[in-house]
Motif scaffolding. Sequence first.
Motif, PDB file in Angstrom:
ATOM      1  N   LEU A  32       0.828  -1.206   0.000  1.00 28.33           N
ATOM      2  CA  LEU A  32       0.000   0.000   0.000  1.00 28.33           C
ATOM      3  C   LEU A  32       0.859   1.252   0.000  1.00 28.33           C
ATOM      4  CD1 LEU A  32      -2.874   1.213   0.216  1.00 28.33           C
ATOM      5  CD2 LEU A  32      -2.619   1.079   2.714  1.00 28.33           C
ATOM      6  N   PHE A  33       1.937   1.225   0.769  1.00 30.58           N
ATOM      7  CA  PHE A  33       2.855   2.372   0.834  1.00 30.58           C
ATOM      8  C   PHE A  33       3.454   2.679  -0.537  1.00 30.58           C
ATOM      9  CE2 PHE A  33       7.197   3.955   1.244  1.00 30.58           C
ATOM     10  CZ  PHE A  33       7.023   5.070   2.048  1.00 30.58           C
ATOM     11  N   PHE A  34       3.912   1.632  -1.234  1.00 27.72           N
ATOM     12  CA  PHE A  34       4.555   1.860  -2.535  1.00 27.72           C
ATOM     13  C   PHE A  34       3.542   2.208  -3.621  1.00 27.72           C
ATOM     14  CE2 PHE A  34       8.199  -0.402  -0.628  1.00 27.72           C
ATOM     15  CZ  PHE A  34       9.190   0.507  -0.971  1.00 27.72           C
ATOM     16  N   ILE A  35       2.329   1.690  -3.521  1.00 30.44           N
ATOM     17  CA  ILE A  35       1.288   2.113  -4.460  1.00 30.44           C
ATOM     18  C   ILE A  35       1.021   3.607  -4.300  1.00 30.44           C
ATOM     19  CG2 ILE A  35      -1.170   1.913  -5.017  1.00 30.44           C
ATOM     20  CD1 ILE A  35      -0.978  -1.053  -4.411  1.00 30.44           C
ATOM     21  N   GLY A  36       0.956   4.047  -3.043  1.00 38.23           N
ATOM     22  CA  GLY A  36       0.767   5.470  -2.793  1.00 38.23           C
ATOM     23  C   GLY A  36       1.927   6.306  -3.299  1.00 38.23           C
ATOM     24  N   ARG A  44      -1.208  11.816  -8.891  1.00 37.01           N
ATOM     25  CA  ARG A  44      -2.580  11.393  -8.582  1.00 37.01           C
ATOM     26  C   ARG A  44      -2.954  11.941  -7.205  1.00 37.01           C
ATOM     27  NH1 ARG A  44      -2.911   6.663 -11.749  1.00 37.01           N
ATOM     28  NH2 ARG A  44      -2.104   7.259 -13.797  1.00 37.01           N
ATOM     29  N   TRP A  45      -4.179  12.467  -7.084  1.00 35.94           N
ATOM     30  CA  TRP A  45      -4.567  13.136  -5.843  1.00 35.94           C
ATOM     31  C   TRP A  45      -4.581  12.216  -4.636  1.00 35.94           C
ATOM     32  CZ3 TRP A  45      -8.717  11.454  -3.032  1.00 35.94           C
ATOM     33  CH2 TRP A  45      -9.619  10.608  -3.680  1.00 35.94           C
ATOM     34  N   PHE A  46      -4.840  10.918  -4.867  1.00 33.72           N
ATOM     35  CA  PHE A  46      -4.952   9.984  -3.752  1.00 33.72           C
ATOM     36  C   PHE A  46      -3.606   9.386  -3.354  1.00 33.72           C
ATOM     37  CE2 PHE A  46      -5.855   7.835  -7.752  1.00 33.72           C
ATOM     38  CZ  PHE A  46      -4.968   6.764  -7.741  1.00 33.72           C
ATOM     39  N   GLY A  47      -2.555   9.679  -4.131  1.00 34.62           N
ATOM     40  CA  GLY A  47      -1.246   9.107  -3.842  1.00 34.62           C
ATOM     41  C   GLY A  47      -0.741   9.395  -2.435  1.00 34.62           C
ATOM     42  N   TYR A  52       0.650   7.728   3.217  1.00 35.83           N
ATOM     43  CA  TYR A  52       0.623   7.934   4.668  1.00 35.83           C
ATOM     44  C   TYR A  52      -0.183   6.845   5.372  1.00 35.83           C
ATOM     45  CZ  TYR A  52       2.781  12.481   3.923  1.00 35.83           C
ATOM     46  OH  TYR A  52       3.650  13.477   3.589  1.00 35.83           O
ATOM     47  N   LEU A  53      -1.246   6.366   4.723  1.00 35.80           N
ATOM     48  CA  LEU A  53      -2.005   5.260   5.297  1.00 35.80           C
ATOM     49  C   LEU A  53      -1.142   4.005   5.382  1.00 35.80           C
ATOM     50  CD1 LEU A  53      -4.638   4.042   6.339  1.00 35.80           C
ATOM     51  CD2 LEU A  53      -5.306   3.612   3.950  1.00 35.80           C
ATOM     52  N   GLY A  54      -0.400   3.734   4.303  1.00 31.81           N
ATOM     53  CA  GLY A  54       0.511   2.588   4.311  1.00 31.81           C
ATOM     54  C   GLY A  54       1.570   2.720   5.376  1.00 31.81           C
ATOM     55  N   LEU A  55       2.095   3.947   5.563  1.00 34.67           N
ATOM     56  CA  LEU A  55       3.121   4.167   6.585  1.00 34.67           C
ATOM     57  C   LEU A  55       2.565   3.911   7.984  1.00 34.67           C
ATOM     58  CD1 LEU A  55       5.971   5.107   7.298  1.00 34.67           C
ATOM     59  CD2 LEU A  55       5.129   7.458   7.288  1.00 34.67           C
TER      60      LEU A  55
END
Length: 296
Positions: A32-36, A44-47, A52-55
């Motif tokens: 999830l972190f690397f996708i972000g 991308r706005w959600f990146g 931060y969610l992945g972190l």
Amino acid sequence: MNVQPIKHSRNSQYFIPGPSVWPVSLCASIILFFIGAANWLHDRWFGPYLLYLGLLCILGAMCAWFTNVIRENKASNYNTQVGYSFRWGMTWFIFSEVLFFASFFGALFYTRVFSVPELSGAIRPLTHILLWPDFSGGWPLLHNPDNRQFLGANSVGNIWGIPALNTLLLLSSGVTLTIAHWGLCLKRRAVLIGGLFFTILLGATFLGCQASEYYAAYQQHGLTLNAGSYGSLFFLLTGFHGAHVTIGSTMLIVMLIRSIQGDFSPENHFAFSATAWYWHFVDVVWLMLFIFFYWI
């Protein structure tokens, strides 16, 4: 957590922890972190939100996993055979990290030894004439073959500035960590805690200096991720190394807290030893970075 002691042929018992969700959770958090991160780089706005969610998920999984392992250790569930398994597990983990960084250093050597000389005509002149007749290669690579599409950096930082200081900081941290280990083995608690504290302080100073170097690279030298192969390799190598320093510092903080609580003894301190192995590995990687990327 359920424990399942398994009997061996010598009538001894081997502690096997019950099924755990934390390894899978940590892997999912890293993905999830690397996708972000990838989507953030592509605007991308959600990146940033995914990053931060992945972190947060990574930190949560690490804390929960550390807590479980510490609880198992305090419950005296481990024996000599478990210690062997832990040491082999940490050895293979560090070996996988060696291969991880070896791929990055391989990209660096291939670019410097083959790609840049070939495009500049040093190996195959025809390739240079047909593709990039105006390209003159060198290292550090400030002018790319197509400098209009990928604008190279206008300059690079002073090797004997922050890079040399960071080398001194990490080498010194290896010394203070060894002193801390010496204090643990000789039951000198003040030396153990002091050595760990200064090791963490040196690691945090290293990260602060690296952040300063990144700021100068972007603002003063024009060295960005978009600055061609030199910029990409710079941030790839130093960025992943900085991530490992951050992870190592987090592990050292946990070791400091456990040392203050008196969890370790000269006979039982594998967690400290594993953290020390990891930290010394990080030191060696930076020394290679300083020599092969900054210096030579």
